[in-house]
Design an enzyme around this catalytic site. Structure first.
Site, PDB file in Angstrom:
ATOM      1  CG  LEU A  36      -2.050  -1.089   1.138  1.00  0.00           C
ATOM      2  CD1 LEU A  36      -2.928  -1.015   2.381  1.00  0.00           C
ATOM      3  CD2 LEU A  36      -2.900  -0.987  -0.124  1.00  0.00           C
ATOM      4  CB  ILE A  57       7.096  -8.668  -2.054  1.00  0.00           C
ATOM      5  CG1 ILE A  57       7.859  -7.489  -2.672  1.00  0.00           C
ATOM      6  CG2 ILE A  57       5.632  -8.653  -2.461  1.00  0.00           C
ATOM      7  CD1 ILE A  57       7.919  -7.527  -4.195  1.00  0.00           C
ATOM      8  CG  PHE A  78       0.099  -8.148 -10.820  1.00  0.00           C
ATOM      9  CD1 PHE A  78      -0.033  -7.878 -12.173  1.00  0.00           C
ATOM     10  CD2 PHE A  78      -0.681  -9.157 -10.270  1.00  0.00           C
ATOM     11  CE1 PHE A  78      -0.907  -8.598 -12.957  1.00  0.00           C
ATOM     12  CE2 PHE A  78      -1.556  -9.883 -11.053  1.00  0.00           C
ATOM     13  CZ  PHE A  78      -1.672  -9.604 -12.405  1.00  0.00           C
ATOM     14  CB  ALA A  79       4.395  -6.426  -5.700  1.00  0.00           C
ATOM     15  CB  ALA A  80       6.749  -3.938 -10.099  1.00  0.00           C
ATOM     16  CB  THR A 129       7.649  -4.106 -18.643  1.00  0.00           C
ATOM     17  OG1 THR A 129       7.551  -3.065 -19.610  1.00  0.00           O
ATOM     18  CG2 THR A 129       9.084  -4.130 -18.128  1.00  0.00           C
ATOM     19  CG  ASP A 130       6.696  -3.309 -23.950  1.00  0.00           C
ATOM     20  OD1 ASP A 130       6.925  -2.622 -22.929  1.00  0.00           O
ATOM     21  OD2 ASP A 130       5.941  -2.920 -24.863  1.00  0.00           O
ATOM     22  CD  GLU A 131       9.063   0.792 -20.111  1.00  0.00           C
ATOM     23  OE1 GLU A 131      10.114   1.375 -19.775  1.00  0.00           O
ATOM     24  OE2 GLU A 131       7.928   1.136 -19.750  1.00  0.00           O
ATOM     25  CE1 TYR A 155       9.013  -1.126 -14.261  1.00  0.00           C
ATOM     26  CE2 TYR A 155       8.981  -0.286 -16.511  1.00  0.00           C
ATOM     27  CZ  TYR A 155       8.471  -1.127 -15.539  1.00  0.00           C
ATOM     28  OH  TYR A 155       7.430  -1.971 -15.844  1.00  0.00           O
ATOM     29  CE  LYS A 159       8.732  -5.920 -13.889  1.00  0.00           C
ATOM     30  NZ  LYS A 159       7.923  -6.545 -12.801  1.00  0.00           N
ATOM     31  CE1 TYR A 212       8.936  14.425 -19.752  1.00  0.00           C
ATOM     32  CE2 TYR A 212       7.903  12.273 -19.857  1.00  0.00           C
ATOM     33  CZ  TYR A 212       8.438  13.319 -19.112  1.00  0.00           C
ATOM     34  OH  TYR A 212       8.455  13.243 -17.747  1.00  0.00           O
ATOM     35  NE  ARG A 300      10.840   8.586 -19.849  1.00  0.00           N
ATOM     36  CZ  ARG A 300       9.678   7.951 -19.985  1.00  0.00           C
ATOM     37  NH1 ARG A 300       8.654   8.265 -19.222  1.00  0.00           N
ATOM     38  NH2 ARG A 300       9.535   7.029 -20.910  1.00  0.00           N
ATOM     39  N   GLY A 302      17.020   9.368 -21.658  1.00  0.00           N
ATOM     40  CA  GLY A 302      17.033   7.976 -22.089  1.00  0.00           C
ATOM     41  C   GLY A 302      15.705   7.474 -22.612  1.00  0.00           C
TER      42      GLY A 302
END
Length: 353
Positions: A36, A57, A78-80, A129-131, A155, A159, A212, A300, A302
């Site tokens: 939370l 976690i 999912f927690a991230a 993620t696809d990132e 980020y 991941k 951006y 932004r 990068g």
């Protein structure tokens, strides 16, 4: 019947998944573990039969006790920390939650399901993620599950690290895992720091829409309900140790998304005159174009130019197909935010992009 623990289940995608799973498998037991933090919201779980446990976690002991006491056989993780801007200004939290936190969960799961020999079938599903794949040129083929990782932000690097840990726990210890790498999600209950809810609410409030760079960075847009459907397919029939890309098939430059938001706001103010009283600061309330709020700002650091997702693996193996194009999905999203101001209004205090 399965006993699920959903980490980050009070966040955007997690809460939508919990709601989706309660409809898809009402006989399953579901607990939500969520710290939370700012993006976790109890209100996102109101009205559904689920137990919310406030916890971190990174607390391996807590996770282990929950797995044992509740007979957990499925973890959907999912927690991230997920906002790229925040990762640039404060990367430590991303390493802690995304890497250390994922490892904590894996250690607890291994201890409960393998070391202590419960013998129960189990599944650890990791949402990524696809990132992690980096940035594409305008003519490059879309990301597949075998695209080499090339993360460019704190980020995405965090991941990528968590993805590798999940892979390692499968191949080294035999933990039954799956991973999904999704494209940009949007839909109900999304915290208003991400592009679509932030720009939608800013347009209603008459605040600037900060774009951006040149606004031509391209993303694949995935409605959160379609994402949840894909995860359900992986849980039910995905092969252990495998990765599946989940996309929306809606590759669009940010500027096109923003123009669609502006046009939708203009049109709905014409159709529903009551909105003029609810949102008097919106240009649309005065018969003006929402587009006048657009403001180009320094790009932004990068900033990846393009993401695109090849989802043929999950289509061919599991029968996945997104059920919405962007236009219909965004229309649903707009109506949800208009109908649920009580949910997002408290979140806008001191909120900046």
């Amino acid at each position: 019947m399965a006993n699920l623990m959903v980490t980050g289940g009070a966040g955007f995608i997690g809460a939508n998944f919990v709601r989706h799973h309660r409809r898809a498998a009402p006989g399953d037991s579901v607990i939500v573990l969520d710290a939370l933090t700012y993006a976790g919201n109890r209100a996102s779980l109101e009205g559904i039969d689920v137990e919310l446990i406030e916890g971190d976690i990174c607390d391996t002991g807590l996770v282990g006790r929950l797995i044992a006491e509740r007979g957990i056989d499925t973890i959907v993780h999912f927690a991230a920390e997920s906002h790229v801007d925040r990762s640039i200004s404060g990367p430590d939290a991303f390493v802690t939650t995304n890497v250390v936190g994922t490892h904590s969960l894996l250690m607890a799961a291994r201890a409960a399901w393998l070391d202590q020999g419960s013998g129960r079938p189990h599944r650890f599903h990791h949402v990524s993620t696809d990132e992690v794949y980096g940035s594409l040129g305008p003519d490059d083929p879309a990301f597949t599950e075998t695209t080499p990782y090339a993360p460019n932000s704190p980020y995405s690097a965090s991941k990528a690290g968590s993805d590798y840990l999940v892979r390692a726990y499968h191949h080294t210890y035999g933990l039954q895992t799956t991973t999904s790498n999704c494209s940009n999600n949007y839909g109900p209950y999304q915290f208003p720091e991400k592009l679509i809810p932030l720009f939608l609410i800013n347009a209603l409030e008459g605040r600037a829409l900060p774009i951006y760079g040149d606004g031509l960075n391209v993303r694949d847009w995935l409605h959160v309900e379609d994402h949840c459907h894909g995860i359900e397919l992986i849980l039910s029939a995905g092969r252990s140790g495998e990765t599946y890309n989940i996309g929306g098939g809606q590759e669009m430059p940010n500027l096109s998304v923003i123009d669609e938001i502006c046009a939708a706001i203009d049109n709905i103010f014409v159709d529903d005159r009551s909105l003029q009283l609810r949102y008097p600061n919106s240009p649309a309330a005065r018969g003006r174009s929402t587009g006048e709020l657009k403001a180009f700002v320094v790009d932004r650091m990068g900033h990846d130019r393009r993401y695109a997702v090849d989802e043929r693996k999950i289509r061919d193996e599991l029968g996945y197909a997104p059920g919405r194009d962007f236009s219909s999905g965004f229309t649903q999203t707009l109506h949800w935010y208009l109908a649920n101001e009580f949910w997002w209004r408290p979140l806008m205090v001191n909120q900046k992009r």
